[in-house]
Scaffold this motif. Structure first.
Motif, short mmCIF file in Angstrom:
data_model
loop_
_atom_site.label_atom_id
_atom_site.label_comp_id
_atom_site.label_asym_id
_atom_site.label_seq_id
_atom_site.Cartn_x
_atom_site.Cartn_y
_atom_site.Cartn_z
N LEU A 215 0.82 -1.21 0.00
CA LEU A 215 0.00 0.00 0.00
C LEU A 215 0.86 1.26 0.00
O LEU A 215 0.51 2.26 -0.65
N LEU A 216 1.98 1.22 0.71
CA LEU A 216 2.89 2.38 0.69
C LEU A 216 3.42 2.62 -0.71
O LEU A 216 3.49 3.77 -1.17
N LEU A 217 3.79 1.55 -1.41
CA LEU A 217 4.26 1.70 -2.79
C LEU A 217 3.13 2.21 -3.69
O LEU A 217 3.37 3.03 -4.60
N PHE A 218 1.91 1.70 -3.47
CA PHE A 218 0.78 2.13 -4.29
C PHE A 218 0.49 3.62 -4.09
O PHE A 218 0.31 4.38 -5.07
N PHE A 219 0.46 4.08 -2.83
CA PHE A 219 0.17 5.49 -2.58
C PHE A 219 1.33 6.37 -3.06
O PHE A 219 1.10 7.51 -3.47
N THR A 220 2.54 5.86 -3.00
CA THR A 220 3.67 6.63 -3.54
C THR A 220 3.54 6.78 -5.05
O THR A 220 3.79 7.86 -5.61
N SER A 221 3.15 5.70 -5.73
CA SER A 221 2.94 5.78 -7.18
C SER A 221 1.80 6.73 -7.51
O SER A 221 1.88 7.51 -8.48
N ALA A 222 0.72 6.69 -6.71
CA ALA A 222 -0.38 7.63 -6.93
C ALA A 222 0.07 9.07 -6.73
O ALA A 222 -0.39 9.99 -7.44
N THR A 223 0.96 9.29 -5.79
CA THR A 223 1.51 10.64 -5.58
C THR A 223 2.29 11.11 -6.79
O THR A 223 2.16 12.27 -7.22
N TYR A 224 3.09 10.22 -7.36
CA TYR A 224 3.83 10.57 -8.58
C TYR A 224 2.87 10.94 -9.71
O TYR A 224 3.07 11.92 -10.44
N LEU A 225 1.81 10.14 -9.89
CA LEU A 225 0.84 10.42 -10.95
C LEU A 225 0.14 11.75 -10.73
O LEU A 225 -0.06 12.53 -11.67
N TYR A 226 -0.23 12.03 -9.49
CA TYR A 226 -0.90 13.29 -9.19
C TYR A 226 0.03 14.48 -9.47
O TYR A 226 -0.38 15.46 -10.12
N LEU A 227 1.26 14.39 -8.99
CA LEU A 227 2.20 15.50 -9.21
C LEU A 227 2.52 15.67 -10.69
O LEU A 227 2.63 16.80 -11.19
N GLY A 228 2.70 14.56 -11.38
CA GLY A 228 3.04 14.66 -12.80
C GLY A 228 1.89 15.14 -13.66
O GLY A 228 2.11 15.89 -14.63
N HIS A 229 0.66 14.77 -13.33
CA HIS A 229 -0.47 15.13 -14.18
C HIS A 229 -1.01 16.52 -13.87
O HIS A 229 -1.37 17.28 -14.79
N PHE A 230 -1.08 16.87 -12.61
CA PHE A 230 -1.70 18.14 -12.23
C PHE A 230 -0.68 19.24 -11.93
O PHE A 230 -0.83 20.38 -12.38
N HIS A 231 0.35 18.93 -11.18
CA HIS A 231 1.31 19.98 -10.78
C HIS A 231 2.21 20.38 -11.93
O HIS A 231 2.56 21.56 -12.08
N LEU A 232 2.61 19.42 -12.73
CA LEU A 232 3.55 19.75 -13.81
C LEU A 232 2.93 20.68 -14.83
O LEU A 232 3.61 21.51 -15.44
N ASP A 233 1.60 20.57 -15.01
CA ASP A 233 0.92 21.41 -16.00
C ASP A 233 0.92 22.88 -15.60
O ASP A 233 0.85 23.76 -16.46
N VAL A 234 0.98 23.18 -14.31
CA VAL A 234 0.94 24.58 -13.85
C VAL A 234 2.21 24.94 -13.09
O VAL A 234 2.24 25.95 -12.38
#
Length: 392
Positions: A215-234
């Protein structure tokens, strides 16, 4: 009573462990050191960043600054800042002259997304606390108690042997009874060994441990996806064009269509994004290492406790696939080695056993303490010769 016999009794009495009754083992570590470090970093770091984001917002006031027309009053300028921050939408023209909009909501949601990340990272800890800790605590208390008791029983057995040897008049009878008892395994206490062997067929603790780290690896991967998809755009957009001509202001001609605004909190947004990526990237190898420890046995603890009678999981090759509850228990026994009073004694005896010149006669703590008490661990040769002379 001879002086040597008295010295042997004192030595054996000193080797006995104190009887710990009443409340004990309150300081059991029910999290491995690396797991505790991962928990503090994975949960505490986003909370720290959240406090930084809120502190910046409260200290600097409005997180945006809009460049209003010069004919706007102070109250109108404040309304523009508030309206643009509430909308937080960037308007830009495409090649055909049509306006396109892009939402900048990650800036507004930054503190709350960090709070959600901290809660998500704490969920595996809660799972471990409720699914594994009660059973693990019970197992550790029983095993630690039995290991210390088995050591004490071995020392008391040597005391009893020494007493019988001193009181007995016929050395041949003593050694005959001793060898008979060894052959019939009277000196062994197999309850603990059988309990540990049964733990190899149980998988509840190892399943909870695997699920926690997965679960820690899963939530870490989800964090990467969130940062890459939403934060990188702005990530690099410091200015945006805001429209306040909505509602009653739509028909007002003295209000410009677009007002340029600047994000004053962009530096905090960038620091939070980059530091989150860096910290969780460093945590991933640690989590993977925690998982790989389940693929091999920690045999050092077992090899030391093989000096106890009937504790020969290694020598009898009773260890199979390491992915089971026994391996998890061994990892936590190593983490709680300070609670094992017998460990230090057996560790010393193992070191002495490796340097003794009579290795073939010393297998358990009973043999070694018998030797230290002044008795031979096996029948002396002169008694064997005497038996041969009496029975030609």
């Amino acid at each position: 009573m001879s002086l040597a016999h008295t010295a042997a009794e004192y030595m054996l009495s000193d080797a006995l462990l104190p009887d710990r009754r009443g409340p004990r083992l309150k300081g059991l570590r029910l999290e491995l050191p690396l797991d505790r470090m991962v928990k503090f970093v994975a949960v505490g770091f986003p909370l720290l960043l959240m406090s930084l984001a809120f502190a910046q917002e409260f200290s600097s006031g409005s997180p945006i600054s809009c460049f209003c027309p010069s004919n706007f009053s102070i109250r109108q300028a404040a309304y523009v800042d508030s309206s643009c921050w509430d909308a937080l939408v960037h308007h830009e023209q495409d090649e055909s002259g049509q306006y396109r909009t892009k939402s900048l909501w990650p800036h507004k949601a930054l503190p709350y997304s960090l709070l959600a990340l901290a809660v998500a990272m704490y969920l595996p800890v809660l799972l471990w606390q409720y699914a594994a800790v009660p059973a693990l605590s019970s197992d550790l208390r029983f095993i630690i108690s039995e290991l210390d008791k088995s050591y004490n029983r071995a020392i008391r057995l040597v005391q009893h042997m020494l007493k019988i040897r001193q009181e007995g008049s016929d050395p041949h009878a003593f050694w005959d009874e001793l060898e008979k008892a060894r052959k019939e395994r009277y000196f062994e206490f197999p309850l603990l060994e059988r309990y540990l062997a049964c733990k190899q067929r149980s998988h509840s603790l190892v399943a909870a441990y695997l699920l926690r780290n997965s679960l820690l690896l899963f939530f870490t991967s989800a964090t990467y996806l969130y940062l890459g998809h939403f934060h990188l755009d702005v990530f690099f957009q410091e200015e945006f064009s805001c429209s306040i001509k909505t509602g009653l202001l739509r028909g007002e001609t003295h209000i410009p269509d677009l007002i340029t605004c600047r994000l004053t909190s962009l530096s905090v947004f960038q620091i939070v994004s980059l530091s989150s990526v860096a910290i969780y990237t460093l945590l991933v190898p640690v989590i993977i290492y925690n998982l790989t420890r389940l693929c091999r046995w920690d045999k050092r603890l077992l090899s030391i406790y093989e000096m106890l009678p009937a504790f020969d999981l290694l020598s009898r090759k009773m260890l199979g696939c390491p992915i089971n509850d026994l391996n998890v228990i061994l990892l936590f026994l190593r983490a709680n080695v300070s609670e094992l009073i017998s460990f230090s004694w057996l560790n010393v005896l193992c070191a002495l056993k490796d340097t003794t010149t009579q290795k073939h006669n010393i297998d358990t703590v009973v043999d070694f303490m018998t030797l230290l008490a002044g008795l031979e661990p096996s029948k002396p040769k002169h008694l064997n010769h005497g038996m041969c002379d009496e029975n030609p």
